[in-house]
Design a protein around this motif. Structure first.
Motif, PDB file in Angstrom:
ATOM      1  N   ALA A  21       0.820  -1.205   0.000  1.00 49.08           N
ATOM      2  CA  ALA A  21       0.000   0.000   0.000  1.00 49.08           C
ATOM      3  C   ALA A  21       0.849   1.249   0.000  1.00 49.08           C
ATOM      4  CB  ALA A  21      -0.918  -0.012   1.220  1.00 49.08           C
ATOM      5  N   SER A  22       2.003   1.181   0.662  1.00 50.03           N
ATOM      6  CA  SER A  22       2.826   2.377   0.766  1.00 50.03           C
ATOM      7  C   SER A  22       3.991   2.379  -0.209  1.00 50.03           C
ATOM      8  CB  SER A  22       3.376   2.496   2.199  1.00 50.03           C
ATOM      9  OG  SER A  22       4.127   1.338   2.524  1.00 50.03           O
ATOM     10  N   PHE A  51      -3.757   1.518  -9.397  1.00 52.77           N
ATOM     11  CA  PHE A  51      -5.057   1.032  -8.968  1.00 52.77           C
ATOM     12  C   PHE A  51      -5.634   0.072 -10.006  1.00 52.77           C
ATOM     13  CE2 PHE A  51      -4.850   5.165  -6.673  1.00 52.77           C
ATOM     14  CZ  PHE A  51      -4.816   4.643  -5.380  1.00 52.77           C
ATOM     15  N   ILE A  52      -6.758  -0.543  -9.672  1.00 54.24           N
ATOM     16  CA  ILE A  52      -7.324  -1.613 -10.491  1.00 54.24           C
ATOM     17  C   ILE A  52      -7.772  -1.124 -11.873  1.00 54.24           C
ATOM     18  CG2 ILE A  52      -9.662  -1.361  -9.534  1.00 54.24           C
ATOM     19  CD1 ILE A  52      -9.851  -4.465  -9.662  1.00 54.24           C
ATOM     20  N   GLY A  53      -8.353   0.075 -11.931  1.00 56.27           N
ATOM     21  CA  GLY A  53      -8.835   0.572 -13.217  1.00 56.27           C
ATOM     22  C   GLY A  53      -7.734   0.765 -14.238  1.00 56.27           C
ATOM     23  N   PRO A  54      -6.677   1.515 -13.891  1.00 57.12           N
ATOM     24  CA  PRO A  54      -5.582   1.710 -14.842  1.00 57.12           C
ATOM     25  C   PRO A  54      -4.904   0.398 -15.255  1.00 57.12           C
ATOM     26  CG  PRO A  54      -5.483   3.359 -13.122  1.00 57.12           C
ATOM     27  CD  PRO A  54      -6.534   2.384 -12.708  1.00 57.12           C
ATOM     28  N   LEU A  55      -4.758  -0.534 -14.302  1.00 61.23           N
ATOM     29  CA  LEU A  55      -4.116  -1.801 -14.645  1.00 61.23           C
ATOM     30  C   LEU A  55      -4.997  -2.605 -15.597  1.00 61.23           C
ATOM     31  CD1 LEU A  55      -1.834  -3.833 -14.376  1.00 61.23           C
ATOM     32  CD2 LEU A  55      -2.941  -4.713 -12.299  1.00 61.23           C
ATOM     33  N   LEU A 103      -9.770  -8.867 -12.985  1.00 60.56           N
ATOM     34  CA  LEU A 103      -8.692  -8.790 -11.983  1.00 60.56           C
ATOM     35  C   LEU A 103      -9.189  -9.234 -10.615  1.00 60.56           C
ATOM     36  CD1 LEU A 103      -6.827  -5.487 -12.934  1.00 60.56           C
ATOM     37  CD2 LEU A 103      -5.845  -7.790 -12.873  1.00 60.56           C
ATOM     38  N   ARG A 104     -10.425  -8.855 -10.281  1.00 58.93           N
ATOM     39  CA  ARG A 104     -10.978  -9.289  -8.995  1.00 58.93           C
ATOM     40  C   ARG A 104     -11.157 -10.808  -8.968  1.00 58.93           C
ATOM     41  NH1 ARG A 104     -13.675  -4.105  -9.328  1.00 58.93           N
ATOM     42  NH2 ARG A 104     -15.406  -4.989 -10.529  1.00 58.93           N
ATOM     43  N   ALA A 105     -11.558 -11.391 -10.115  1.00 56.76           N
ATOM     44  CA  ALA A 105     -11.695 -12.848 -10.194  1.00 56.76           C
ATOM     45  C   ALA A 105     -10.336 -13.518 -10.051  1.00 56.76           C
ATOM     46  CB  ALA A 105     -12.354 -13.250 -11.517  1.00 56.76           C
ATOM     47  N   TRP A 106      -9.311 -12.929 -10.673  1.00 57.27           N
ATOM     48  CA  TRP A 106      -7.963 -13.487 -10.540  1.00 57.27           C
ATOM     49  C   TRP A 106      -7.482 -13.397  -9.096  1.00 57.27           C
ATOM     50  CZ3 TRP A 106      -5.149 -10.993 -15.373  1.00 57.27           C
ATOM     51  CH2 TRP A 106      -5.699 -11.555 -16.530  1.00 57.27           C
ATOM     52  N   GLU A 107      -7.853 -12.346  -8.413  1.00 56.02           N
ATOM     53  CA  GLU A 107      -7.468 -12.217  -7.004  1.00 56.02           C
ATOM     54  C   GLU A 107      -8.119 -13.319  -6.182  1.00 56.02           C
ATOM     55  OE1 GLU A 107      -7.826  -8.981  -3.328  1.00 56.02           O
ATOM     56  OE2 GLU A 107      -8.269  -8.363  -5.385  1.00 56.02           O
ATOM     57  N   ARG A 108      -9.407 -13.601  -6.444  1.00 55.22           N
ATOM     58  CA  ARG A 108     -10.083 -14.670  -5.708  1.00 55.22           C
ATOM     59  C   ARG A 108      -9.447 -16.026  -5.989  1.00 55.22           C
ATOM     60  NH1 ARG A 108     -14.619 -11.592  -7.329  1.00 55.22           N
ATOM     61  NH2 ARG A 108     -15.027 -13.014  -9.084  1.00 55.22           N
ATOM     62  N   ALA A 109      -8.912 -16.180  -7.207  1.00 52.12           N
ATOM     63  CA  ALA A 109      -8.270 -17.446  -7.590  1.00 52.12           C
ATOM     64  C   ALA A 109      -6.827 -17.528  -7.119  1.00 52.12           C
ATOM     65  CB  ALA A 109      -8.335 -17.632  -9.101  1.00 52.12           C
ATOM     66  N   GLY A 110      -6.309 -16.453  -6.514  1.00 53.68           N
ATOM     67  CA  GLY A 110      -4.946 -16.461  -6.000  1.00 53.68           C
ATOM     68  C   GLY A 110      -3.881 -16.096  -7.011  1.00 53.68           C
ATOM     69  N   LEU A 111      -4.279 -15.558  -8.171  1.00 49.11           N
ATOM     70  CA  LEU A 111      -3.304 -15.197  -9.185  1.00 49.11           C
ATOM     71  C   LEU A 111      -2.621 -13.876  -8.885  1.00 49.11           C
ATOM     72  CD1 LEU A 111      -4.917 -17.461 -10.576  1.00 49.11           C
ATOM     73  CD2 LEU A 111      -4.750 -16.189 -12.700  1.00 49.11           C
ATOM     74  N   VAL A 112      -3.329 -12.960  -8.274  1.00 54.37           N
ATOM     75  CA  VAL A 112      -2.756 -11.683  -7.859  1.00 54.37           C
ATOM     76  C   VAL A 112      -3.151 -11.424  -6.415  1.00 54.37           C
ATOM     77  CG1 VAL A 112      -2.666 -10.631 -10.150  1.00 54.37           C
ATOM     78  CG2 VAL A 112      -4.754 -10.451  -8.815  1.00 54.37           C
ATOM     79  N   SER A 113      -2.290 -10.695  -5.693  1.00 55.34           N
ATOM     80  CA  SER A 113      -2.555 -10.405  -4.279  1.00 55.34           C
ATOM     81  C   SER A 113      -2.235  -8.941  -3.988  1.00 55.34           C
ATOM     82  CB  SER A 113      -1.712 -11.311  -3.370  1.00 55.34           C
ATOM     83  OG  SER A 113      -1.995 -12.675  -3.620  1.00 55.34           O
ATOM     84  N   PRO A 114      -3.037  -8.028  -4.515  1.00 55.12           N
ATOM     85  CA  PRO A 114      -2.741  -6.610  -4.285  1.00 55.12           C
ATOM     86  C   PRO A 114      -2.946  -6.216  -2.828  1.00 55.12           C
ATOM     87  CG  PRO A 114      -4.907  -6.851  -5.262  1.00 55.12           C
ATOM     88  CD  PRO A 114      -4.286  -8.218  -5.273  1.00 55.12           C
ATOM     89  N   GLY A 115      -2.195  -5.184  -2.422  1.00 55.78           N
ATOM     90  CA  GLY A 115      -2.423  -4.616  -1.101  1.00 55.78           C
ATOM     91  C   GLY A 115      -3.564  -3.612  -1.159  1.00 55.78           C
ATOM     92  N   ARG A 116      -3.763  -2.891  -0.081  1.00 59.80           N
ATOM     93  CA  ARG A 116      -4.837  -1.896   0.006  1.00 59.80           C
ATOM     94  C   ARG A 116      -4.264  -0.551   0.426  1.00 59.80           C
ATOM     95  NH1 ARG A 116     -10.262  -3.463  -1.552  1.00 59.80           N
ATOM     96  NH2 ARG A 116     -10.227  -5.749  -1.558  1.00 59.80           N
ATOM     97  N   TYR A 125      -8.679   1.131  -1.392  1.00 64.89           N
ATOM     98  CA  TYR A 125      -8.611   0.665  -2.774  1.00 64.89           C
ATOM     99  C   TYR A 125      -7.449  -0.313  -2.946  1.00 64.89           C
ATOM    100  CZ  TYR A 125     -11.741   4.549  -3.980  1.00 64.89           C
ATOM    101  OH  TYR A 125     -12.802   5.419  -4.054  1.00 64.89           O
ATOM    102  N   ARG A 126      -7.623  -1.221  -3.894  1.00 62.71           N
ATOM    103  CA  ARG A 126      -6.532  -2.142  -4.228  1.00 62.71           C
ATOM    104  C   ARG A 126      -5.382  -1.366  -4.853  1.00 62.71           C
ATOM    105  NH1 ARG A 126     -11.319  -4.729  -5.121  1.00 62.71           N
ATOM    106  NH2 ARG A 126     -11.496  -6.943  -4.494  1.00 62.71           N
ATOM    107  N   VAL A 127      -4.151  -1.750  -4.471  1.00 61.29           N
ATOM    108  CA  VAL A 127      -2.950  -1.130  -5.019  1.00 61.29           C
ATOM    109  C   VAL A 127      -2.043  -2.237  -5.555  1.00 61.29           C
ATOM    110  CG1 VAL A 127      -0.917   0.280  -4.563  1.00 61.29           C
ATOM    111  CG2 VAL A 127      -3.078   0.791  -3.393  1.00 61.29           C
ATOM    112  N   TYR A 128      -1.702  -2.130  -6.837  1.00 62.55           N
ATOM    113  CA  TYR A 128      -0.847  -3.126  -7.487  1.00 62.55           C
ATOM    114  C   TYR A 128       0.540  -2.529  -7.677  1.00 62.55           C
ATOM    115  CZ  TYR A 128      -5.338  -5.290  -8.679  1.00 62.55           C
ATOM    116  OH  TYR A 128      -6.594  -5.846  -8.624  1.00 62.55           O
ATOM    117  N   VAL A 129       1.545  -3.143  -7.038  1.00 57.69           N
ATOM    118  CA  VAL A 129       2.929  -2.697  -7.216  1.00 57.69           C
ATOM    119  C   VAL A 129       3.613  -3.626  -8.224  1.00 57.69           C
ATOM    120  CG1 VAL A 129       3.059  -1.608  -4.970  1.00 57.69           C
ATOM    121  CG2 VAL A 129       3.662  -4.024  -5.198  1.00 57.69           C
ATOM    122  N   GLY A 130       4.922  -3.469  -8.363  1.00 55.26           N
ATOM    123  CA  GLY A 130       5.644  -4.161  -9.425  1.00 55.26           C
ATOM    124  C   GLY A 130       5.387  -5.651  -9.507  1.00 55.26           C
TER     125      GLY A 130
END
Length: 250
Positions: free
Chosen positions: A127-128, A134-138, A149-162, A168-173
């Motif tokens: 997050a920091s 954020f999810i929209g731009p990605l 992306l939310r479905a992939w998160e539920r499936a464990g493919l991505v694990s964004p912070g908040r 809001y979800r935050v996706y880093v590198g």
């Protein structure tokens, strides 16, 4: 071959079925679907086929591994209706899809070249961390919907912070990398349940071998499709040639 296909031999449904490992009902179904030319009927209503029908069946069965059942059926229907240009167009589409899939594979391999396992992912550091998105731009960057992306998160493919302020979800590198790999592998036909273990192992510094193995398998399947298309084309060419000779021989 030409004499065999045009020598007046008459075959029963069971003869075609035995020669191809199918049931007689499957042969009848293929005729009803236009995959085989219409059978000649005897005075008593029984179907009779010729060696040309047998070649049509061989062509269809040879086309299926490279083109899939539905497209192979469409190709045969087009041929049997005299619409050979439509059949060629369908074949071209399959080759174009194979070429596109090879491009997708190359894109995944290129992404793999610069891939390095990252540290374990946590919520607060993400997050920091700098460079987050954020999810929209990605989603726009990948050409998918945020819901995906939310479905992939539920499936464990991505694990964004908040984001601690907005939630809001935050996706880093590392998250962006995981999303890109998931996107490419999904385009390659991999189901979510097969992608998740690969990304989990890469993420946890388990090495790139699992992904390399998946890519090797993918490459092999593409090569098998290419060879299957060649085999299907060879059988279809025989059928087209003998079908063209049929009217002249009566």
């Amino acid at each position: 071959m030409a004499q065999n296909l045009q020598n007046g031999v008459r075959l029963r449904p069971v003869d075609l079925a035995r020669g191809s490992g199918l049931s007689t009902q499957a042969v009848r179904n293929y005729e009803a679907e236009g995959i085989l030319p219409a059978a000649v009927r005897t005075r008593h209503g029984y179907r009779t086929y010729t060696p040309l029908h047998a070649q049509a069946l061989r062509a269809f069965l040879a086309l299926v591994p490279g083109h899939g059942h539905q497209r192979a059926a469409s190709i045969m229907r087009a041929v049997n209706e005299g619409a050979t240009e439509e059949a060629f167009r369908l074949i071209d589409e399959s080759h174009a899809q194979l070429l596109d899939d090879r491009g997708t594979l190359r894109a995944v391999e290129n992404a793999l070249c610069g891939l390095a396992p990252g540290p374990a992912t946590g919520s607060d550091p993400k997050a920091s961390g700098p460079g987050g998105t954020f999810i929209g731009p990605l989603a726009r960057r990948l050409g998918i919907r945020p819901a995906t992306l939310r479905a992939w998160e539920r499936a464990g493919l991505v694990s964004p912070g908040r984001d601690p302020r907005t939630g809001y979800r935050v996706y880093v590198g590392a998250d962006v990398r995981d999303a890109q790999l998931a996107h490419q592998l999904r385009r390659g036909g991999y189901p979510l349940e097969r992608i998740a273990p690969l990304i989990t192992q890469v993420r946890s510094a388990g090495g790139l071998e699992p992904l390399e193995s998946a890519l090797c398998d993918w490459r092999g399947r593409l090569s098998a499709r290419g060879r299957a298309m060649l085999a299907g084309a060879a059988e279809l060419e025989v059928y087209l040639r003998e079908r063209g000779r049929a009217p002249a021989t009566g």
